[in-house]
Design an enzyme around this catalytic site. Structure first.
Site, PDB file in Angstrom:
ATOM      1  N   TYR A  32       0.478  -1.282   0.519  1.00 35.05           N
ATOM      2  CA  TYR A  32      -0.161   0.118   0.040  1.00 35.05           C
ATOM      3  C   TYR A  32       0.956   1.147  -0.108  1.00 35.05           C
ATOM      4  CZ  TYR A  32      -3.575   3.145   1.315  1.00 35.05           C
ATOM      5  OH  TYR A  32      -4.754   4.181   0.845  1.00 35.05           O
ATOM      6  N   ARG A  35       1.112   7.339  -6.546  1.00 39.58           N
ATOM      7  CA  ARG A  35      -0.260   8.212  -6.586  1.00 39.58           C
ATOM      8  C   ARG A  35       0.570   9.184  -5.905  1.00 39.58           C
ATOM      9  NH1 ARG A  35      -5.370   7.536  -3.563  1.00 39.58           N
ATOM     10  NH2 ARG A  35      -3.994   6.602  -1.637  1.00 39.58           N
ATOM     11  N   TYR A  54      -1.815  11.942   7.319  1.00 42.55           N
ATOM     12  CA  TYR A  54      -1.897  11.519   8.618  1.00 42.55           C
ATOM     13  C   TYR A  54       0.144  11.906   8.984  1.00 42.55           C
ATOM     14  CZ  TYR A  54      -5.805   7.830   7.692  1.00 42.55           C
ATOM     15  OH  TYR A  54      -6.756   7.541   8.330  1.00 42.55           O
ATOM     16  N   ARG A  84     -11.936  13.033   2.333  1.00 42.75           N
ATOM     17  CA  ARG A  84     -12.857  11.435   2.827  1.00 42.75           C
ATOM     18  C   ARG A  84     -14.051  12.010   1.797  1.00 42.75           C
ATOM     19  NH1 ARG A  84     -10.208   8.635   6.147  1.00 42.75           N
ATOM     20  NH2 ARG A  84      -8.678  10.055   7.760  1.00 42.75           N
ATOM     21  N   GLU A 134     -14.324  -1.986   5.490  1.00 47.59           N
ATOM     22  CA  GLU A 134     -14.471  -0.398   5.532  1.00 47.59           C
ATOM     23  C   GLU A 134     -15.535  -0.318   4.347  1.00 47.59           C
ATOM     24  OE1 GLU A 134     -11.080   2.148   2.286  1.00 47.59           O
ATOM     25  OE2 GLU A 134     -10.767   0.801   3.465  1.00 47.59           O
TER      26      GLU A 134
END
Length: 385
Positions: free
Chosen positions: A179, A186, A240, A263, A372
């Site tokens: 990840y 990205r 984060y 979000r 999720e």
């Protein structure tokens, strides 16, 4: 008209004695849906990468047989669905005034939906060489995404929704977490953008033997405004700290880059408002909560989502709606442990009986998270500024 057209969502599933038989049943049902089909995301359970590639070929041939040159964008995600051996999530254009164009560039097929000066690119199933290292796969698929955007006079900033499916998402190759490798790639892809309206809404979710697969929507022009939505209950993912990111630092950025998504993302157009809900889990601040209890995590996840798309939260970002809570048009529910799926299904079906629900068995982005949820929310009788 220069407005974003309306879309509907439907979930279809089927059993079959073979993947081909189940796929044919699903596509037959999908072909009978009203409206113009613009995206179909197929879900199944291939045993390995070779079978995944074989399934891809079956899906493509089945769609071409039914739709010909008007084949919708599709992707295939190896996540076992609940309620069938093959499932499909359908995104349907429900507006006769819109023009639909079927295009391709760099061997990638995609669609463009136009309403006056408004244009929306719908792309899906972007992949690299499934046998290449993860970083190389990401570089290839993001190169394809850039080619599509460039062909349509768009830039990365125009992406409003992105789906990222990552094989063995929490696994490591040496000291690098899969990840985190994706997040670094990205971040590199997004470097060219200025992101005046925030990053896209996005989901980064585990998958079976597929390498990496990416879908996205991008919008530009017309009487359309996009707004990033944060959730006051959670730290924005792109903020984060290094404490919750795993694996070795990226050699170029000299750090572990954060997941670049909001979000949620509100899309406002004359007379309408909808919100894309990013993949959301049982996280408060930046810490996971409800360890070991799948229902407690589901409750917290939906509390996060309810707050995110509430009229009160939308108003904080410049959008106002006239009345009440939103309606969830679609909720896609990822459950880590197969044995937890019936309990999660019962909880969600009882509380959201009018919503298209899809339940999938797959890993999520943190080892301690068990569920999720992502989706789409719409609002009736809206007003916006």
């Amino acid at each position: 008209m220069n407005v974003r057209p309306k879309y509907g969502y439907s979930v279809v599933s089927a059993q079959g004695s073979s993947f081909a038989e189940a796929c044919d049943k699903v596509v037959s049902t999908v072909a009978g849906l009203a409206g113009t089909l613009v995206r179909v995301v197929f879900f199944g359970d291939p045993a390995d990468r070779a079978e995944y590639v074989r399934h891809l070929g079956i899906i493509e041939k089945t769609l071409e047989k039914r739709f010909g040159d008007s084949r919708p964008v599709f992707s295939y995600v190896p996540q076992p669905p609940m309620g069938g051996s093959v499932a499909a999530e359908c995104h349907i254009l429900d507006d006769d005034s819109a023009t639909v164009l079927y295009k391709s560039v760099a061997s990638e097929r995609y669609m463009v939906v136009e309403c006056g000066s408004f244009r929306e690119v719908i792309a899906g199933g972007l992949r690299g060489d499934i046998h290449a290292p993860l970083k190389e796969q990401c570089e290839k698929l993001f190169s394809s995404a850039s080619a599509i955007l460039s062909a349509e006079g768009m830039v990365t900033d125009d992406i409003v929704r992105q789906w990222n499916y990552i094989e063995d998402i929490t696994g490591f190759v040496g000291e690098y977490q899969n990840y985190q490798v994706f997040n670094d790639a990205r971040t590199c892809f997004y470097e060219s953008g200025e992101w005046p309206c925030g990053y896209p809404a996005a989901t980064g979710i585990g998958a079976g033997p597929c390498g990496v697969v990416v879908d996205f929507n991008a919008v530009r022009g017309g009487d359309v405004q996009t707004l990033p939505l944060d959730n006051g209950l959670q730290v924005p993912a792109h903020d984060y700290s290094q404490n919750v990111l795993l694996g070795a630092e990226d050699g170029y950025f000299r750090t572990r880059t954060t997941p670049k998504f909001e979000r949620g993302k509100a899309v406002l157009s004359r007379g309408s408002l909808m919100s894309y809900i990013s993949g959301t889990a049982s996280i408060r601040g930046e810490k996971s909560v409800g360890a070991g209890d799948v229902i407690a995590q589901t409750v917290t996840t939906m509390e996060n989502i309810d707050y995110l798309v509430s009229p009160e939260n939308l108003a904080r970002y410049g959008a106002t709606v006239s009345v009440g809570a939103p309606h969830y048009d679609l909720l896609r529910v990822y459950v880590k442990r197969r044995e937890d799926m019936p309990a999660v299904r019962d909880y969600m079906c009882e509380r959201y009986p009018m919503t298209s629900l899809l339940f999938l068995n797959t890993d999520v982005c943190r080892s301690e998270l068990l569920v999720e949820i992502e989706g789409v929310a719409s609002y009736e009788n809206e007003k916006h500024n």
